[in-house]
Design a protein around this motif. Structure first.
Motif, PDB file in Angstrom:
ATOM      1  N   TYR A   9     -52.429   5.344 -25.259  1.00 55.58           N
ATOM      2  CA  TYR A   9     -51.705   4.996 -26.479  1.00 55.58           C
ATOM      3  C   TYR A   9     -51.682   6.176 -27.452  1.00 55.58           C
ATOM      4  O   TYR A   9     -50.660   6.433 -28.096  1.00 55.58           O
ATOM      5  N   SER A  34     -41.249   1.224 -27.603  1.00 58.16           N
ATOM      6  CA  SER A  34     -41.966   0.745 -26.420  1.00 58.16           C
ATOM      7  C   SER A  34     -43.449   0.539 -26.705  1.00 58.16           C
ATOM      8  O   SER A  34     -44.025  -0.500 -26.353  1.00 58.16           O
ATOM      9  N   GLN A  72     -46.016  -3.270 -27.028  1.00 63.70           N
ATOM     10  CA  GLN A  72     -46.979  -3.624 -25.988  1.00 63.70           C
ATOM     11  C   GLN A  72     -48.064  -4.537 -26.574  1.00 63.70           C
ATOM     12  O   GLN A  72     -48.716  -4.181 -27.558  1.00 63.70           O
TER      13      GLN A  72
END
Length: 214
Positions: free
Chosen positions: A123, A152, A156
């Motif tokens: 991340y 995106s 998540q």
């Protein structure tokens, strides 16, 4: 021959350093990087050399390649001559692209990833890439790619579970990018997430100020 033998011994010894010590090394470098990114030009070359040394020791990894590329774009920011600005930024972008390619080609299971600067390594790799891409001038044509990474990443489910204290800066920069993209509905959605987590966090207040400017 003596020098070469000594180098082999040193590298072999460093490879035995526990993983947590190497993790501390990247954390220290990131601390310097943040100062350099905030405008401390004197730190840029130091960060670049330390990242190169770490890559020589560990090999190319997504996170270190992305930070190396980001640092090279800072060299471009600080360069006097226009051709040097272009050269450093383009070289830096190529390194970030390489880091993202490595990330996609060699995915590490989420539960096996180290925590770096409070969030999972993959991340952080994506967040630094997105922030670098979206903060560059339009002439480099990387904004859309960076904004897509934000879209995106922040969608998540596992990212939303990361500690807000460690991800607030990501949301704030994503909101800045959304405003630049004139995607105000998405910016407001991300701001609502920040306010739910901590309405008084400095990054939340910074994001609110971005809206007030408009």
């Amino acid at each position: 021959m003596i020098v070469r033998g000594l180098r082999v011994v040193l590298v072999s010894t460093l490879l035995l350093v526990p993983a947590f010590a190497q993790a501390n090394a990247i954390e220290d470098i990131i601390g310097l990087y943040n100062q350099a990114a905030a405008g401390d030009e004197a730190k840029v070359e130091t960060v670049y050399q330390q990242l190169e040394n770490l890559i020589e020791l560990e090999g190319q990894k997504p996170l270190t390649m992305v930070y190396l590329g980001g640092t090279e774009t800072l060299k471009g920011r600080d360069a006097w001559m226009p051709w040097n600005k272009m050269k450093y930024v383009e070289q830096g972008l190529a390194k970030i692209d390489k880091g993202l390619d490595l990330l996609n080609a060699n995915p590490v299971p989420f539960e096996e990833q180290p925590i770096v600067s409070g969030i999972h390594e993959s991340y952080l790799t994506q967040a630094i890439s997105a922030s670098t891409f979206t903060l560059l001038p339009d002439m480099f044509n990387y904004f859309e790619r960076g904004y897509d990474i934000y879209l995106s990443l922040l969608a998540q489910p596992e990212f939303t579970k990361e500690p807000f204290a460690a991800t607030a800066w990501v949301y704030a920069l994503a909101i800045q990018a959304a405003i630049r993209a004139e995607d105000l509905s998405q910016a407001k959605s991300w701001l609502a997430v920040m306010e739910r987590h901590d309405a008084n966090h400095p990054q939340t207040l910074k994001a609110i100020a971005l809206f007030n400017k408009g």
